[in-house]
Design a protein around this motif. Structure first.
Motif, short mmCIF file in Angstrom:
data_model
loop_
_atom_site.label_atom_id
_atom_site.label_comp_id
_atom_site.label_asym_id
_atom_site.label_seq_id
_atom_site.Cartn_x
_atom_site.Cartn_y
_atom_site.Cartn_z
N ARG A 11 83.01 28.44 28.95
CA ARG A 11 84.02 27.88 29.87
C ARG A 11 84.59 28.95 30.77
NH1 ARG A 11 85.65 24.56 25.52
NH2 ARG A 11 87.18 26.10 24.88
N HIS A 12 84.98 30.08 30.19
CA HIS A 12 85.58 31.16 30.98
C HIS A 12 84.53 31.81 31.90
CE1 HIS A 12 89.61 31.17 29.34
NE2 HIS A 12 89.08 30.99 28.14
N HIS A 13 83.33 31.96 31.40
CA HIS A 13 82.26 32.58 32.19
C HIS A 13 81.90 31.71 33.40
CE1 HIS A 13 79.15 35.36 33.06
NE2 HIS A 13 78.15 34.65 32.60
N LEU A 14 81.83 30.40 33.20
CA LEU A 14 81.52 29.49 34.30
C LEU A 14 82.67 29.41 35.30
CD1 LEU A 14 79.74 26.62 32.38
CD2 LEU A 14 78.74 28.07 34.14
N ALA A 15 83.90 29.46 34.80
CA ALA A 15 85.06 29.37 35.68
C ALA A 15 85.17 30.58 36.60
CB ALA A 15 86.34 29.21 34.86
N GLU A 16 84.86 31.77 36.06
CA GLU A 16 84.93 33.01 36.85
C GLU A 16 83.75 33.90 36.48
OE1 GLU A 16 88.78 34.90 37.61
OE2 GLU A 16 89.62 33.38 36.24
N PRO A 17 82.59 33.65 37.06
CA PRO A 17 81.38 34.38 36.69
C PRO A 17 81.43 35.88 36.99
CG PRO A 17 80.88 32.70 38.34
CD PRO A 17 82.32 32.60 38.03
N GLY A 18 82.30 36.31 37.87
CA GLY A 18 82.37 37.72 38.23
C GLY A 18 83.27 38.56 37.34
N LEU A 19 83.84 37.95 36.31
CA LEU A 19 84.74 38.71 35.43
C LEU A 19 84.00 39.86 34.74
CD1 LEU A 19 86.85 36.06 33.46
CD2 LEU A 19 87.66 37.68 35.17
N ALA A 20 84.68 40.98 34.63
CA ALA A 20 84.14 42.09 33.84
C ALA A 20 84.05 41.62 32.38
CB ALA A 20 85.05 43.31 33.95
N ARG A 21 83.10 42.17 31.65
CA ARG A 21 82.89 41.74 30.26
C ARG A 21 84.14 41.93 29.40
NH1 ARG A 21 79.20 38.63 31.73
NH2 ARG A 21 77.04 39.20 31.52
N ALA A 22 84.87 43.01 29.63
CA ALA A 22 86.09 43.24 28.83
C ALA A 22 87.12 42.15 29.10
CB ALA A 22 86.66 44.62 29.15
N GLU A 23 87.26 41.75 30.37
CA GLU A 23 88.22 40.70 30.72
C GLU A 23 87.75 39.35 30.18
OE1 GLU A 23 91.55 38.75 32.13
OE2 GLU A 23 91.20 40.90 31.84
N LEU A 24 86.46 39.08 30.26
CA LEU A 24 85.91 37.84 29.73
C LEU A 24 86.15 37.77 28.22
CD1 LEU A 24 84.31 35.21 30.00
CD2 LEU A 24 82.21 36.56 29.90
N ALA A 25 85.91 38.87 27.53
CA ALA A 25 86.14 38.91 26.08
C ALA A 25 87.61 38.63 25.77
CB ALA A 25 85.71 40.26 25.52
N ALA A 26 88.51 39.25 26.52
CA ALA A 26 89.94 39.05 26.29
C ALA A 26 90.33 37.59 26.50
CB ALA A 26 90.76 39.97 27.19
N ARG A 27 89.85 37.00 27.57
CA ARG A 27 90.20 35.60 27.86
C ARG A 27 89.61 34.64 26.83
NH1 ARG A 27 90.27 34.74 34.39
NH2 ARG A 27 91.51 36.59 34.85
N ALA A 28 88.43 34.99 26.30
CA ALA A 28 87.79 34.14 25.30
C ALA A 28 88.32 34.40 23.90
CB ALA A 28 86.27 34.33 25.34
N GLY A 29 89.12 35.47 23.76
CA GLY A 29 89.72 35.77 22.46
C GLY A 29 88.76 36.40 21.47
N VAL A 30 87.82 37.20 21.98
CA VAL A 30 86.86 37.90 21.11
C VAL A 30 86.79 39.36 21.51
CG1 VAL A 30 85.45 35.82 20.70
CG2 VAL A 30 84.88 37.34 22.60
N THR A 31 86.18 40.17 20.67
CA THR A 31 85.97 41.57 21.03
C THR A 31 84.82 41.67 22.01
OG1 THR A 31 84.37 42.01 19.29
CG2 THR A 31 86.72 42.29 18.71
N VAL A 32 84.74 42.78 22.69
CA VAL A 32 83.64 42.99 23.65
C VAL A 32 82.30 42.97 22.90
CG1 VAL A 32 82.64 44.59 25.32
CG2 VAL A 32 85.10 44.24 25.28
N ALA A 33 82.25 43.58 21.72
CA ALA A 33 81.00 43.58 20.94
C ALA A 33 80.59 42.17 20.57
CB ALA A 33 81.17 44.45 19.69
#
Length: 151
Positions: A11-33
């Motif tokens: 959902r977050h990746h589709l909403a904003e595909p240009g997000l940096a991985r660290a920001e995507l992880a934070a918004r999705a509530g998971v670690t970058v790994a």
């Protein structure tokens, strides 16, 4: 196959595909790994087919977009293969889709303007093999364009 965490990431990746991985992880509530692992798993499973740019062809000077619907002369067993192989060679063809039903193939074609479209239509489209019927639908506007599903 997908759990709620995968769906949240998508959902977050589709909403904003240009997000940096660290920001995507934070918004999705998971670690970058965890994010990397899950994205790789979804890629390997074919859920995520590719990641890339979405090009606005109009911004690049292609003001005409036409959807061409073809019914092929299927008396030749190679009609589909011949037609698709020839259509792949037309640079202005953005998409080739096949269907069951009255329409066999749809091509999405772009052109700079009507004069360019007329040239493409006459010299490249009408010369495609095995055409029995052809219908053209010119795009006027795109009202909704979304790849996201309610995940």
């Amino acid at each position: 196959m997908l759990d709620e965490t995968d769906r949240r990431i998508l959902r977050h990746h589709l909403a904003e595909p240009g997000l940096a991985r660290a920001e995507l992880a934070a918004r999705a509530g998971v670690t970058v790994a965890t994010l990397w692992r899950r994205l790789e798993r979804m890629g390997a499973a074919g859920v995520i087919r590719s990641e890339g740019a979405v090009i606005d062809w109009r911004a690049l000077g292609y003001g005409v977009e036409v959807s061409l619907r073809f019914t092929l002369d299927k008396t030749d067993p190679r009609a589909f293969d011949d037609f698709i192989a020839a259509a792949r060679e037309v640079p202005e063809v953005l998409a080739i889709e096949t269907f069951l039903g009255r329409v066999d193939v749809r091509l999405n074609v772009i052109a700079r303007d009507m004069a360019h479209y007329q040239e493409v239509y006459r010299s490249r489209i009408l010369t495609l093999p095995h055409i029995a019927e052809l219908e053209a639908l010119m795009l006027i506007s795109t009202i909704k364009e979304q790849e996201a599903l309610p995940l």
